[in-house]
Write an enzyme that holds these catalytic residues in place. Structure first.
Site, mmCIF file in Angstrom:
data_model
loop_
_atom_site.group_PDB
_atom_site.id
_atom_site.type_symbol
_atom_site.label_atom_id
_atom_site.label_comp_id
_atom_site.label_asym_id
_atom_site.label_seq_id
_atom_site.Cartn_x
_atom_site.Cartn_y
_atom_site.Cartn_z
ATOM 1 N N THR A 198 64.022 22.122 26.868
ATOM 2 C CA THR A 198 64.033 21.903 28.317
ATOM 3 C C THR A 198 64.035 23.226 29.046
ATOM 4 O OG1 THR A 198 66.426 21.656 28.126
ATOM 5 C CG2 THR A 198 65.128 19.655 28.258
ATOM 6 N N ASP A 199 63.324 23.237 30.169
ATOM 7 C CA ASP A 199 63.125 24.446 30.954
ATOM 8 C C ASP A 199 64.453 24.917 31.528
ATOM 9 O OD1 ASP A 199 61.859 26.496 32.128
ATOM 10 O OD2 ASP A 199 60.538 25.296 33.402
ATOM 11 N N LYS A 200 64.451 26.121 32.029
ATOM 12 C CA LYS A 200 65.650 26.725 32.564
ATOM 13 C C LYS A 200 65.615 26.752 34.088
ATOM 14 C CE LYS A 200 64.316 28.907 29.488
ATOM 15 N NZ LYS A 200 63.409 28.633 28.367
#
Length: 494
Positions: free
Chosen positions: A179-181
């Site tokens: 998952t992206d930050k």
């Protein structure tokens, strides 16, 4: 003459030894032709149980040694008994049983039964607030991730040994999507630095004078409702209940399925579906719309938003939507299956909308920049032509929306289901029965977290305030000479 002399000598020797020696039965004591005269061959008889006494022809014992040596036959019998484990020998059966290896026992005293490991997949849902992403940072306790709590729960529940928690390769751990930050990176002193001051598009975005180098997994906020991880575990009884008992309430294991031994959740995934939840005032035009919570999205604006999102469908070069990618790199070309915005809804007096996007794979920050560019166009800060120009070879500084509203909703395994889903041994990875649990988790943990955080921290409102000074003509920096000054502040980058 010679034969009679030999018989006489043998008889004298036999009488001197007490009758313990004698010729072999049936053997004639005749001298072979050409053989030299000598004593006849003889063999020892079976040892008698009585003491035979010393042989007169043997040498006397040494001084100070009172022990009488045993006859040759008795010594051989003792060695045979020792080798066979006779109780009187040197290796008795009792000693052998004591030296036998005992089976390993469990703490409760019962023998330990080693369970076989099986490859499984887990359906994981979590709220990412307070965590620095999904992927584990081995050796860094400063930046806590979702996998830190997940691996700890697996060890405490008895699914994996403790050494597998230290080295995740031993359990073949693989996440389906990292998952992206989120939008800020903490410096070593704990302060939060806005990303537009971290660097520009033509410098190293993770270093500038006065700042410290921080890892790329330092950001927070991204959640997941349908993350899938594959690993090898011991299939203990009530495995889901035991794992969840060691997890915080904002991290849940909603499902478990057996898969093939060579299954890899990242490589076998055909597509991923994300959604981005944002307040609708993000689409309010900068000139003739209100910029607060009272804004409501009109039908015309929603139609325009969907028209711009539909432009992302197909295969394009998204090198401007991530970092460290060139326009001609094959890895920058990504295929988007669908992207649209759903009907808005009101929560706690604020209107929200959900943008859904389905694609084969995504690069770091790609979705957030896709949303950010559409928001900038709808609000009137960028022309629509910048969307088409961002897929070309020119360098375009694309704004990056906050990471708070980004959620991994679902992962797809169509090819795996076609091959193994109906083979009679494995289940298809469709998670239809777990859909109710996923919806309940979103309503209980993900949606309230996004809404409350937006109301208190106003991450979207703060990001929108940077758009008026954002330079969407970043390609002019490359065309300008080394001494030419190009107006505009440094843009947002990874």
């Amino acid at each position: 003459m010679a034969a009679s002399g030999l018989r006489a000598a043998a008889g004298a020797l036999r009488r001197a030894c007490g009758g313990a020696w004698g010729p072999r039965p049936g053997r004639r004591l005749s001298r072979q032709r050409g053989a030299a005269p000598g004593p006849p061959p003889c063999r020892p008889r079976a040892p008698a149980r009585r003491s035979l006494g010393p042989c007169p022809c043997s040498s006397p014992p040494m001084a100070g040694n009172a022990q009488t040596p045993a006859p040759v036959g008795a010594a051989r019998e003792q060695r045979r008994q020792a080798r066979s484990g006779w109780p009187g020998g040197a290796r008795g059966w009792e000693d052998a049983e004591q030296r036998a290896k005992k089976p390993r026992s469990s703490p409760d005293g019962e023998p330990h039964r080693k369970l076989p490991k099986r490859k499984i997949v887990l359906l994981v849902a979590y709220s990412g607030k307070g965590y620095h992403g999904m992927q584990r940072n081995v050796g860094s306790s400063q930046f806590k991730t979702i996998e830190d709590d997940l691996v700890s729960a697996l060890v405490q529940s008895g699914c994996i040994p403790e050494n597998h928690g230290e080295d995740m390769k031993k359990m073949s751990f693989q996440r389906c999507a990292r998952t992206d930050k989120a939008n800020c990176c903490p410096d070593l002193d704990g302060t939060v630095v806005p990303p537009r001051f971290v660097g520009d598009a033509f410098q190293d975005p993770w270093w500038m004078p006065g700042l410290s180098l921080v890892p790329k997994r330092c950001d927070t906020g991204v959640s997941a409702a349908g993350q899938v991880v594959s690993l090898k575990v011991w299939l203990i009884d009530d495995i889901l209940e035991k794992i969840n008992s060691h997890l915080p309430p904002h991290i849940r294991i909603l499902g478990l399925k057996r898969v093939t031994g060579g299954f890899n959740s990242k490589n076998k995934c055909d597509a991923r579906t994300y959604f981005y939840m944002l307040p609708t005032f993000a689409f309010a035009h900068k000139d003739h719309d209100v910029q607060d919570e009272s804004y409501r999205l009109s039908v015309e604006t929603l139609r325009r938003v969907n028209g711009l999102l539909a432009c992302y469908k197909g295969t394009h070069s998204f090198h401007n939507f991530t970092s460290q990618k060139g326009p001609r790199e094959a890895s920058a070309r990504r295929y988007i299956l669908d992207m649209f915005c759903e009907e808005p809804f009101v929560r706690e007096g604020m209107e929200f909308a959900v943008i859904k996007v389905k694609g084969q794979s995504f690069m770091t920050h790609q979705i957030r920049k896709m949303v950010g560019l559409v928001v900038a166009i709808v609000k009137g800060y960028a022309p629509e032509s910048v969307l088409e120009r961002s897929w070309g070879e020119a360098k375009v500084d694309v704004p990056k929306a906050p990471g708070l509203g980004l959620v991994l909703e679902r992962v797809h395994f169509e090819k795996y289901n076609q091959r193994f889903g109906n083979d009679g041994l494995h289940e298809p990875l469709d998670w239809t029965r777990e859909e109710a649990g996923v919806t309940a988790f979103k309503e209980q943990h993900i949606y309230p977290t996004i809404i409350s955080t937006e109301r208190h921290e106003r991450s979207m409102a703060q990001w929108l305030s940077t758009l008026p000074v954002h330079d969407f003509n970043a390609s002019a920096h490359a065309a300008a000479g080394p001494g030419t000054k190009v107006p505009g502040p440094p843009g947002d980058s990874d």
